[in-house]
Design a protein around this motif. Structure first.
Motif, short mmCIF file in Angstrom:
data_model
loop_
_atom_site.label_atom_id
_atom_site.label_comp_id
_atom_site.label_asym_id
_atom_site.label_seq_id
_atom_site.Cartn_x
_atom_site.Cartn_y
_atom_site.Cartn_z
N SER B 9 0.77 -1.11 -0.07
CA SER B 9 -0.01 -0.02 -0.03
C SER B 9 0.96 1.01 0.10
O SER B 9 0.67 2.34 -0.47
CB SER B 9 -0.89 -0.05 1.27
OG SER B 9 -0.35 0.64 2.04
N ARG B 10 2.08 1.17 0.66
CA ARG B 10 3.00 2.34 0.64
C ARG B 10 3.49 2.49 -0.99
O ARG B 10 3.52 3.70 -1.25
CB ARG B 10 4.16 2.00 1.43
CG ARG B 10 5.23 3.07 1.31
CD ARG B 10 6.27 3.02 2.65
NE ARG B 10 5.67 3.49 3.77
CZ ARG B 10 6.09 3.52 4.87
NH1 ARG B 10 7.26 2.70 5.19
NH2 ARG B 10 5.65 3.63 5.86
N THR B 13 0.75 4.15 -2.60
CA THR B 13 0.61 5.80 -2.49
C THR B 13 2.02 6.34 -3.11
O THR B 13 1.78 7.50 -3.62
CB THR B 13 0.82 5.89 -0.89
OG1 THR B 13 0.18 4.96 -0.17
CG2 THR B 13 0.58 7.40 -0.54
N TYR B 14 3.14 5.79 -2.91
CA TYR B 14 4.25 6.38 -3.61
C TYR B 14 4.10 6.71 -5.30
O TYR B 14 4.17 7.83 -5.65
CB TYR B 14 5.47 5.53 -3.45
CG TYR B 14 6.56 5.91 -3.90
CD1 TYR B 14 7.30 7.06 -3.52
CD2 TYR B 14 7.47 5.05 -5.17
CE1 TYR B 14 8.49 7.49 -4.15
CE2 TYR B 14 8.50 5.64 -5.57
CZ TYR B 14 9.22 6.99 -4.97
OH TYR B 14 10.32 7.21 -5.54
N THR B 17 1.44 9.41 -5.79
CA THR B 17 2.17 10.60 -5.43
C THR B 17 2.98 10.96 -6.59
O THR B 17 3.04 12.12 -7.06
CB THR B 17 2.78 10.61 -4.00
OG1 THR B 17 2.03 9.83 -3.06
CG2 THR B 17 3.26 11.94 -3.81
N ILE B 278 4.06 10.29 3.06
CA ILE B 278 4.46 8.78 2.80
C ILE B 278 5.23 8.05 3.86
O ILE B 278 5.54 7.03 3.53
CB ILE B 278 5.43 8.89 1.61
CG1 ILE B 278 5.94 7.62 0.62
CG2 ILE B 278 6.89 9.37 1.88
CD1 ILE B 278 4.45 7.14 -0.25
#
Lengths: 316, 338
Positions: B9-10, B13-14, B17, B278
């Motif tokens: 999930s990170r 997001t990364y 972004t 983040i």
């Protein structure tokens, strides 16, 4: 511990940010008004920040801007103290040759109160934009006139001349000198043809930038006064320009005001093909002049010097 | 939630972004090259960007606006990455190039050079500023590093002390030699509008080196940001890493300041925004800081064109106007948390 560290950091940053440059020299010497035996007449002279009470005819005058030296020398008086930024060379030739011995009172920005009061001055002439904050302290030393100089136009600058003359009881002489000055400029103005279309841009150039002098600046307004046109009509006196803006304003004549032989931003710009697009460059009308005369001095003598030089450049 | 899930999930997001940032960056660049005192058409912008500049307007875009924009992007990215690294190693949320002496060191040497060697060429002036930036940074790191047992607070305090000292000296020179230095004040507020291709070329190799080191160090930065004890516990050579970080910071922020003047707050606020989005994994924080920094300075530069239109204002005014309230918000947030 954490809290105090935060506070300390915050304090430090605040100091860094604010960076107040208001360090004033200590010593607030109050001079007694010297009363000589004879009874002197007291007159009131209005200036930009009020009225000054002047007793008799001042003899020991301190000038805190170059334009006031110009005015005093024009009236045939050598000030006893001059803020020449510790650099006698900064006083332009035509003024220096008429100037007698004087004591430097240091920088125009950091007024040396002790030195001024040690001169036993009886009149101080300062600049309204630079010396407003220290007016009270100057008044403590001697009657003080604050007049327009820095960031002022040619006519605003000229308007301080009669005030200085009034303080010195030389109104009549001043009237004649002003008339003579007007005649000199009118004579030079005759060299400008009716159909002159060229726009002129005086600009201070140094390593870091190009600073246009508009109609609000001294040189710009003087150019307009003798019937020529400044390329930038603005109420901002010295805007910094990028090459793009210079191309947009596209002056026909470029007067670069330089001090000494320093390397300037122009040598960088001239490598760009767009530099050739500027009319002044195309017409081969880029001239270099002395910044001292064109921008720093701002007075009757320098105005005549500038006007003569400009007419000679434009109509060889 | 399993470790794998949270990691993926990170990554999501990364990636999202990064996509948004790149879009913002491209939009910013396009706006920056098409807005100015000279009106240009989109056709001219396209031709200029494709390297086919011929007419006056196209040359204005390709020789003035493009380097200006690139300089803003590089300077913004460099300052932001430098700030992120500083905040990681000092574990101090207020660490940034502005606070740790780099801006003020560069400013001092530039002012000194102009006063003492007025005939110095703009190119050598850039080198002098770079030396000053290195000096300021090195001085702070030397003081904060040797004073005490690696206590990060010392670094920030040493930085503030040195910055104040250097700034005081700079102002002293400005007061003493005002005739020559008055016009430097504009540069001292931080400006990118004078950016030329030669500035960009001066900047590029240094930025390249700086970014490369910061990416290499990013994993170690994450560990260091957790504390020296943990870092040492897993066998990290803390001293050596700090030294590398110091070098990277000096190279990045020093070269940025050398061409653009001391632009404040970019290095301070960008890492906070990025970590908020983040988290504290510096493998993500470093590249995103670079992107955010570039975006921030490009848009700040756009705004600065309109403050005193048609004339320019220093971009440092805009970053300060955005950064100062943010800084106060940071302090208030911490006060509430403690």
């Amino acid at each position: 511990m954490k809290r105090s560290m935060l506070k300390l950091l915050f304090f430090g940053l605040a100091v860094l940010l604010i960076n107040s440059g208001c360090s004033n020299a200590a010593g607030n010497n109050k001079e007694d008004v010297q009363t000589s035996g004879e009874i002197s007449e007291v007159k009131t002279v209005a200036h930009e920040l009020g009225e000054a009470q002047i007793t008799g005819i001042p003899k020991r005058i301190v000038a805190l801007e170059y334009s006031f030296i110009d005015s005093l020398v024009t009236l045939g008086i050598t000030p006893i103290g001059i803020a020449d930024d510790n650099n006698p060379e900064s006083i332009i030739g035509p003024i220096k040759e008429k100037l007698g011995n004087y004591t430097s009172v240091g920088s125009r920005y950091e007024v040396n109160f002790e030195l001024i009061s040690s001169l036993k001055s009886d009149l101080i002439i300062g600049d309204i934009s630079r010396h407003k904050e220290v007016f009270a302290r100057l008044e403590d030393i001697a009657p003080t006139l604050l007049l327009k100089s820095h960031g002022a136009t040619y006519s605003e600058n000229l308007s301080s001349f009669p005030v200085i003359a009034e303080a010195l009881g030389k109104q009549e002489a001043a009237q004649q000198l002003l008339q003579k000055h007007q005649e000199t400029l009118d004579e030079l103005k005759k060299s400008v043809p009716e159909n002159e279309q060229r726009t002129i841009l005086p600009a201070v150039v140094n390593a870091k930038g190009f600073y246009a002098h508009t109609t609000q600046a001294y040189a710009g307004s003087l150019i307009e006064h003798i019937g020529l046109k400044d390329a930038i009509q603005s109420d901002v006196a010295y805007p910094q320009l990028t090459l793009e803006q210079l191309i947009e304003y596209n002056p026909d004549v470029l007067i670069l005001m330089k001090s000494g032989t320093e390397e300037t931003i122009v040598s960088e710009w001239s490598k760009n093909p767009l530099w050739e697009e500027v009319n002044a460059v195309k017409n081969n009308q880029v001239y270099e002049v002395d910044r001292g005369v064109w921008s720093l001095s701002r007075g009757i003598i320098s105005a005549e010097t500038i006007a003569k030089e400009l007419i000679a450049l434009l109509y060889p | 939630m399993s470790v794998i899930e949270s990691a993926s999930s990170r990554w999501n997001t990364y990636i999202v972004t990064v996509i948004i940032c790149v879009a913002l960056l491209i939009a910013g660049i396009l706006l920056s090259v098409s807005i100015g005192v000279i009106d240009v058409s989109w056709k001219e912008v396209t031709r200029a960007l494709l390297g086919k500049a011929q007419t006056k307007n196209e040359l204005v875009i390709s020789t003035i606006r493009v380097p200006r924009t690139l300089m803003a992007a590089l300077v913004g990215a460099g300052l932001a990455v430098a700030g992120a690294m500083m905040q990681a190693v000092t574990r101090n949320p207020f660490a940034s190039p502005q606070i740790l002496g780099i801006n003020s060191g560069a400013a001092l040497i530039v002012v000194l050079s102009i006063v003492l060697y007025p005939s110095m060429s703009p190119t050598s002036l850039v080198l002098a500023a770079f030396a000053g930036a290195s000096m300021g940074g090195a001085l702070v790191f030397a003081l904060g590093y040797t004073n005490d047992e690696r206590a990060p607070v010392n670094l920030a305090l040493a930085g503030i002390a040195v910055s104040m000292f250097l700034t005081a000296m700079t102002e002293g020179f400005i007061v003493l030699y005002d005739n020559q230095t008055q016009s430097i004040l504009f540069w001292l507020a931080g400006a990118v509008h004078g950016g030329t291709w030669s500035d960009v070329y001066t900047l590029m190799p240094w930025m390249g080196i700086g970014f490369f080191i910061s990416i290499l160090l990013s994993r170690n930065l994450t560990i260091l940001s957790l504390g020296d004890d943990i870092a040492k516990g897993i066998g990290l050579k803390v001293h050596r890493i700090r030294l590398f970080v110091a070098c990277a910071v000096i190279v990045l922020a020093g070269s940025a300041v050398s061409v653009a003047g001391p632009i404040g707050f970019v290095g301070l606020i960008v890492p906070h925004i990025v970590r908020y989005i983040i988290g504290v994994d510096y493998r993500f924080v470093i590249p995103l800081s670079a992107l955010f920094g570039a975006i921030l300075l490009i848009y700040a530069d756009l705004i600065s064109r309109f403050i005193a239109f048609p004339f320019e204002s220093p971009v440092g005014i805009v970053t300060a106007a955005i950064g100062a309230p943010f800084f106060l918000y940071l302090i208030l947030k911490r006060r509430r948390a403690s």
